[in-house]
Write a protein that holds these residues in place. Structure first.
Motif, mmCIF file in Angstrom:
data_model
loop_
_atom_site.group_PDB
_atom_site.id
_atom_site.type_symbol
_atom_site.label_atom_id
_atom_site.label_comp_id
_atom_site.label_asym_id
_atom_site.label_seq_id
_atom_site.Cartn_x
_atom_site.Cartn_y
_atom_site.Cartn_z
ATOM 1 N N UNK A 2 31.729 12.482 52.933
ATOM 2 C CA UNK A 2 33.149 12.116 52.832
ATOM 3 C C UNK A 2 33.436 10.782 53.187
ATOM 4 N N UNK A 3 34.722 10.566 53.677
ATOM 5 C CA UNK A 3 35.211 9.246 53.964
ATOM 6 C C UNK A 3 34.740 8.700 55.260
ATOM 7 N N UNK A 23 28.698 2.654 69.160
ATOM 8 C CA UNK A 23 28.620 1.993 67.802
ATOM 9 C C UNK A 23 29.010 2.932 66.737
ATOM 10 N N UNK A 24 28.454 4.301 66.913
ATOM 11 C CA UNK A 24 28.829 5.209 65.971
ATOM 12 C C UNK A 24 30.550 5.740 65.944
ATOM 13 N N UNK A 28 33.332 1.297 61.001
ATOM 14 C CA UNK A 28 34.356 1.818 60.299
ATOM 15 C C UNK A 28 33.610 2.949 59.388
ATOM 16 N N UNK A 29 34.289 4.091 59.366
ATOM 17 C CA UNK A 29 33.995 5.345 58.360
ATOM 18 C C UNK A 29 33.064 6.080 59.245
ATOM 19 N N UNK A 295 26.363 2.737 53.481
ATOM 20 C CA UNK A 295 25.315 3.359 52.239
ATOM 21 C C UNK A 295 25.889 4.867 52.274
ATOM 22 N N UNK A 296 25.974 5.543 53.359
ATOM 23 C CA UNK A 296 25.934 6.867 52.990
ATOM 24 C C UNK A 296 27.506 7.307 52.420
ATOM 25 N N UNK A 297 28.408 6.296 52.339
ATOM 26 C CA UNK A 297 29.452 6.434 51.602
ATOM 27 C C UNK A 297 29.804 5.830 50.356
#
Length: 326
Positions: A2-3, A23-24, A28-29, A295-297
Motif C-alpha cells: 500500500x501507500x 528511521x522506519x 516517508x511511506x 522501492x516497495x511502493x
C-alpha cells in the motif's frame, strides 16, 4: 504494497535504538508497527519507549502478523538465514542487517528462498545511501581522478578485551561468522563494491595476534576489481591506536576518506586539495530505509540488495580462507 510499508523488527537490540529503528518511523511511506525480542520484558519496554503498537517474544508470531508487510532482521548473523527464509515463505520482503550472513553459502540460500517466493531482499549496507559516499561516487563517475589504478584501505584499533571478559557475540564465529573483521570490514568492502564495482578475485591471510579470543583479529588481503583496478587492505584489531583510512588512487588524482569517521572527503589533484564536509545523520540508516520504502511502493530503487550483500560475504570468505598459518 500500500501507500505505507508497515514494518516489523526481529531483534530490537542496540542497533535499533538510534541507528535504524526511528528511521522506519520517520521515513516517508514507512511505519513501524511491531517488534520482537526473545526477552518479553525487553520487547515490551522497547515498544513502549518507541511508541510501537505491538510486541512479540516469538519471531514466527511477528512474521505471521497480517498487519506487518515487511521484516527487518536485526539479530546476530547466525539467525539471518533462518528468519529470512521464514519471512520469504510468508511472502514478506526482508531487510537484513550486515553482514548478510555468516558465510557466502548462507547468502546464496537466502537469495534462493527470496527468489522462489518472489520477494525482494535488502541488506543494511547503509553507507551506499549516505551523502558522504555518494559524493565520492560522483567524483569517481565524473573522472575527477582519471582512471582508477588501485585502492588501499587500513583499519586498526587497540585490543580492549581483558583476560576473563565475557565475549560479545561479534567475537564468536558461531554467531557472527568471524571477529571484528566480519563486523566492520564488511562495511568497507561493500562500499568499495558500490564505488568501484565488483571484486572478482581475492586472497588473504587471517590470524589471531592478540590471543584474547578464537576469531581472527588481523586480516591482510589483496583483491582485483572487474574494472582491472587493484586493491590491498589490512584490518588489525590488536594494534596501538585507532586508524580508519581509504585511498583511491587514479591516473590524475586521488580520493581519501574514512569508512566510519565524519571528517571531510579529500580530493587531491594537480590543482591542489579540495575538501567536502558532511554532517552525520541522526539516524544513519534512514536514507537507505527511505530507498527501500520507495522501492516497495514502486517509486524508486534501492542500491543495497541481496546480490551485492552476498558478494561482500564472498570476498570476506576468500580473504579469511588462510587462517592462523605460520
Amino acid at each position: 504494497m500500500g501507500e505505507t510499508v508497515r514494518w516489523g523488527i526481529i531483534g530490537c537490540g542496540d542497533v535499533t535504538e538510534v541507528k535504524s529503528g526511528p528511521g522506519f518511523q520517520k521515513a516517508e511511506g514507512s511505519e513501524l508497527v511491531a517488534v520482537m525480542r526473545r526477552d518479553a520484558v525487553k520487547a515490551r519496554d522497547y515498544a513502549e519507549r518507541h511508541q510501537v503498537p505491538r510486541w512479540y517474544d516469538s519471531a514466527n508470531d511477528l512474521i505471521r502478523d497480517s498487519e506487518v508487510d515487511a521484516i527487518y532482521i536485526a539479530t546476530p548473523p547466525a539467525y539471518h538465514k533462518e528468519y529470512t527464509i521464514a519471512a520469504a515463505l510468508a511472502g514478506k520482503p526482508v531487510y537484513v542487517e550486515k553482514p548478510m550472513a555468516r558465510n557466502y553459502q548462507e547468502c546464496l540460500d537466502m537469495l534462493e528462498a527470496c527468489e522462489r517466493s518472489g520477494v525482494p531482499l535488502f541488506v543494511a549496507y547503509y553507507r551506499r545511501a549516505l551523502p558522504r559516499f555518494l559524493k565520492v561516487k560522483e567524483l569517481l563517475d565524473q573522472g575527477a581522478i582519471g582512471e582508477v589504478r588501485f585502492v588501499t584501505t587500513r583499519q586498526t584499533a587497540p585490543l580492549e578485551l581483558a583476560e576473563g571478559d565475557e565475549l560479545p557475540w561479534r567475537l564468536v564465529p558461531e554467531l557472527s561468522g568471524g571477529g571484528l573483521f566480519f563486523d566492520l570490514a564488511s562495511h568497507t568492502l561493500d562500499l568499495l563494491d558500490f564505488l568501484l564495482g565488483p571484486i572478482v578475485s581475492a586472497s588473504g591471510i587471517a590470524t589471531n595476534q592478540g590471543g584474547r579470543y578464537a576469531a581472527e583479529d588481523t586480516v591482510t588481503g589483496v583483491f582485483r576489481f572487474a574494472s582491472g583496478a587493484h586493491g590491498t587492505g589490512t584490518w588489525c584489531f590488536a594494534a596501538d591506536e585507532r586508524e580508519d583510512m581509504n585511498e583511491i588512487v587514479g591516473s590524475k588524482g586521488r580520493l581519501l576518506f574514512s569508512t566510519f569517521g565524519h571528517e571531510p572527503v579529500k580530493w587531491k589533484s594537480a590543482d591542489g586539495v579540495r575538501e567536502f564536509p558532511f554532517e552525520r545523520p541522526m539516524h544513519i540508516q534512514q536514507p537507505l530505509i527511505q530507498q527501500i520504502a520507495d522501492q516497495l511502493r514502486g517509486r524508486g530503487a534501492c542500491v543495497s540488495m541481496g546480490e551485492s550483500g552476498a558478494r561482500t560475504n564472498w570476498v570476506m570468505d576468500e580473504l579469511t580462507k588462510r587462517r592462523d598459518e605460520e
